[in-house]
Design a protein around this motif. Sequence first.
Motif, PDB file in Angstrom:
ATOM      1  N   ARG A  17      31.736  74.671   1.061  1.00  0.00           N
ATOM      2  CA  ARG A  17      31.609  75.941   0.833  1.00  0.00           C
ATOM      3  C   ARG A  17      33.086  76.159   0.165  1.00  0.00           C
ATOM      4  N   PRO A  18      32.992  77.301  -0.723  1.00  0.00           N
ATOM      5  CA  PRO A  18      34.247  77.599  -1.497  1.00  0.00           C
ATOM      6  C   PRO A  18      35.427  77.592  -0.635  1.00  0.00           C
ATOM      7  N   ALA A  19      36.544  77.135  -1.162  1.00  0.00           N
ATOM      8  CA  ALA A  19      37.642  76.719  -0.358  1.00  0.00           C
ATOM      9  C   ALA A  19      39.165  77.074  -1.473  1.00  0.00           C
ATOM     10  N   ASP A  20      40.163  77.590  -0.703  1.00  0.00           N
ATOM     11  CA  ASP A  20      41.593  77.272  -1.671  1.00  0.00           C
ATOM     12  C   ASP A  20      42.536  76.538  -0.968  1.00  0.00           C
ATOM     13  N   VAL A  21      42.026  75.235  -0.246  1.00  0.00           N
ATOM     14  CA  VAL A  21      43.001  74.270   0.041  1.00  0.00           C
ATOM     15  C   VAL A  21      43.425  73.450  -1.055  1.00  0.00           C
ATOM     16  N   PRO A  22      44.591  72.958  -1.129  1.00  0.00           N
ATOM     17  CA  PRO A  22      45.033  72.113  -2.157  1.00  0.00           C
ATOM     18  C   PRO A  22      44.012  70.789  -2.678  1.00  0.00           C
ATOM     19  N   TRP A  23      43.334  70.392  -1.619  1.00  0.00           N
ATOM     20  CA  TRP A  23      42.537  69.326  -1.987  1.00  0.00           C
ATOM     21  C   TRP A  23      40.769  69.671  -2.323  1.00  0.00           C
ATOM     22  N   ILE A  81      28.368  69.437  13.920  1.00  0.00           N
ATOM     23  CA  ILE A  81      28.557  71.046  14.040  1.00  0.00           C
ATOM     24  C   ILE A  81      29.956  71.547  13.371  1.00  0.00           C
ATOM     25  N   VAL A  82      31.114  70.842  13.637  1.00  0.00           N
ATOM     26  CA  VAL A  82      32.311  71.217  13.207  1.00  0.00           C
ATOM     27  C   VAL A  82      32.256  71.113  11.611  1.00  0.00           C
ATOM     28  N   CYS A  83      31.686  70.056  11.193  1.00  0.00           N
ATOM     29  CA  CYS A  83      31.709  69.871   9.747  1.00  0.00           C
ATOM     30  C   CYS A  83      30.812  70.850   8.977  1.00  0.00           C
ATOM     31  N   GLU A  84      29.705  71.376   9.643  1.00  0.00           N
ATOM     32  CA  GLU A  84      28.905  72.179   8.796  1.00  0.00           C
ATOM     33  C   GLU A  84      29.489  73.598   8.494  1.00  0.00           C
ATOM     34  N   PHE A  85      30.581  73.922   9.306  1.00  0.00           N
ATOM     35  CA  PHE A  85      31.359  75.085   8.898  1.00  0.00           C
ATOM     36  C   PHE A  85      32.131  74.936   7.561  1.00  0.00           C
ATOM     37  N   PHE A  86      32.164  73.840   7.097  1.00  0.00           N
ATOM     38  CA  PHE A  86      32.857  73.732   5.847  1.00  0.00           C
ATOM     39  C   PHE A  86      31.800  73.177   4.728  1.00  0.00           C
ATOM     40  N   ARG A  87      30.506  72.763   5.187  1.00  0.00           N
ATOM     41  CA  ARG A  87      29.632  72.610   4.344  1.00  0.00           C
ATOM     42  C   ARG A  87      28.740  73.866   3.713  1.00  0.00           C
ATOM     43  N   GLU A  88      28.407  73.842   2.381  1.00  0.00           N
ATOM     44  CA  GLU A  88      27.523  74.686   2.260  1.00  0.00           C
ATOM     45  C   GLU A  88      26.040  74.514   2.410  1.00  0.00           C
ATOM     46  N   PRO A  89      25.329  75.451   2.968  1.00  0.00           N
ATOM     47  CA  PRO A  89      24.086  75.351   3.694  1.00  0.00           C
ATOM     48  C   PRO A  89      23.161  75.165   2.411  1.00  0.00           C
ATOM     49  N   PHE A 141      21.650  80.400   5.816  1.00  0.00           N
ATOM     50  CA  PHE A 141      22.042  80.578   7.002  1.00  0.00           C
ATOM     51  C   PHE A 141      20.838  81.069   7.852  1.00  0.00           C
ATOM     52  N   LEU A 142      20.821  80.444   8.914  1.00  0.00           N
ATOM     53  CA  LEU A 142      19.660  80.803   9.965  1.00  0.00           C
ATOM     54  C   LEU A 142      19.987  81.551  11.306  1.00  0.00           C
ATOM     55  N   TRP A 143      19.544  81.183  12.268  1.00  0.00           N
ATOM     56  CA  TRP A 143      19.924  82.160  13.439  1.00  0.00           C
ATOM     57  C   TRP A 143      21.155  82.286  13.779  1.00  0.00           C
ATOM     58  N   GLY A 144      21.668  83.397  13.786  1.00  0.00           N
ATOM     59  CA  GLY A 144      23.261  83.597  14.474  1.00  0.00           C
ATOM     60  C   GLY A 144      23.997  83.083  13.359  1.00  0.00           C
ATOM     61  N   GLY A 145      23.630  82.748  12.226  1.00  0.00           N
ATOM     62  CA  GLY A 145      24.414  82.590  10.951  1.00  0.00           C
ATOM     63  C   GLY A 145      24.676  80.818  11.177  1.00  0.00           C
ATOM     64  N   ALA A 146      24.122  80.216  11.882  1.00  0.00           N
ATOM     65  CA  ALA A 146      24.087  78.801  11.901  1.00  0.00           C
ATOM     66  C   ALA A 146      23.498  78.239  10.945  1.00  0.00           C
ATOM     67  N   THR A 147      23.603  76.778  10.512  1.00  0.00           N
ATOM     68  CA  THR A 147      22.963  76.110   9.446  1.00  0.00           C
ATOM     69  C   THR A 147      21.927  75.291  10.262  1.00  0.00           C
ATOM     70  N   MET A 148      21.024  74.843   9.340  1.00  0.00           N
ATOM     71  CA  MET A 148      19.844  73.764   9.997  1.00  0.00           C
ATOM     72  C   MET A 148      20.728  72.516  10.726  1.00  0.00           C
ATOM     73  N   GLY A 149      21.614  72.155  10.168  1.00  0.00           N
ATOM     74  CA  GLY A 149      22.413  70.974  10.601  1.00  0.00           C
ATOM     75  C   GLY A 149      22.761  71.146  11.985  1.00  0.00           C
TER      76      GLY A 149
END
Length: 269
Positions: free
Chosen positions: A155-161, A221-229, A235-243
């Motif tokens: 997903r879009p990010a403003d981190v240095p990397w 589950i944690v990594c999916e918060f940083f990955r573009e669906p 985004f699916l039910w409750g804002g979750a991704t398929m993964g």
Amino acid sequence: MLTALPFPMIDPIAVHIWGPLALRWYALAYIAGLVLGWLYVRQLTKRPRWRLQPEAIDDLLFYCTLGVILGGRIGYILFYNLEHYISEPLDILFVWHGGMSFHGGLIGVLLGALIFAQRQRLYFLEVTDALAVATPIGLFFGRIANFINGELWGRPADVPWAMIFPTGGDIPRHPSQIYEALLEGLVLFIVMMIASRRTYLLEERGRLGGIFLTGYGLARIVCEFFREPDAQLGFLWGGATMGQLLSIPMVLAGICLILRAHRRPPQPA
């Protein structure tokens, strides 16, 4: 525009063989994961606590290879892009265009392990315990191949990397493939290696498989918060991704296996 690291433009084709024939990094990642996993399991089964014979692991590799390829492809079709493949059924054969699902591959490998266990007259959970320890190796190489291909970006990010990926527009994004390679691959491999040395396999059959399912499910589950669906799903039910939705049953199943192994009475060798 936010500053971002340049994406290392690596040719997805590792070796040009002849004409249109080529060997891609993605294919090499699958080969490396299967071969190194096979060698690692062979070494594991030489320890006295394992009932699996190293020679039988050669046959297990065949079933796992079929399970990974067929299950991964079918799983992607069913879970992620069924509508497209119904309208374009010939695209099912074009595996070099991408489209593999870990959760589908997992189901395929479990079915292969079940057939193998029945033919070898082994306990199914003994076989899956061995596979659980080696699977993070394949996950690591697979995610590195995703990064080389510039696919499954974050997903879009403003981190240095943050990086600008060739197919991700001009927006700096999380290199989520690297996050997954480290968490689902390297970290989970270390956890499984330590757990394999502390598990009494005959008495705690299924514990290693439970640790893997729980560990991978939580990591995904944690990594999916940083990955573009996936674009076709969003985004699916409750804002979750398929993964994430597919990983929740894995976590629950893993916890059940751990509790079952912990409460199981000692078994005779």
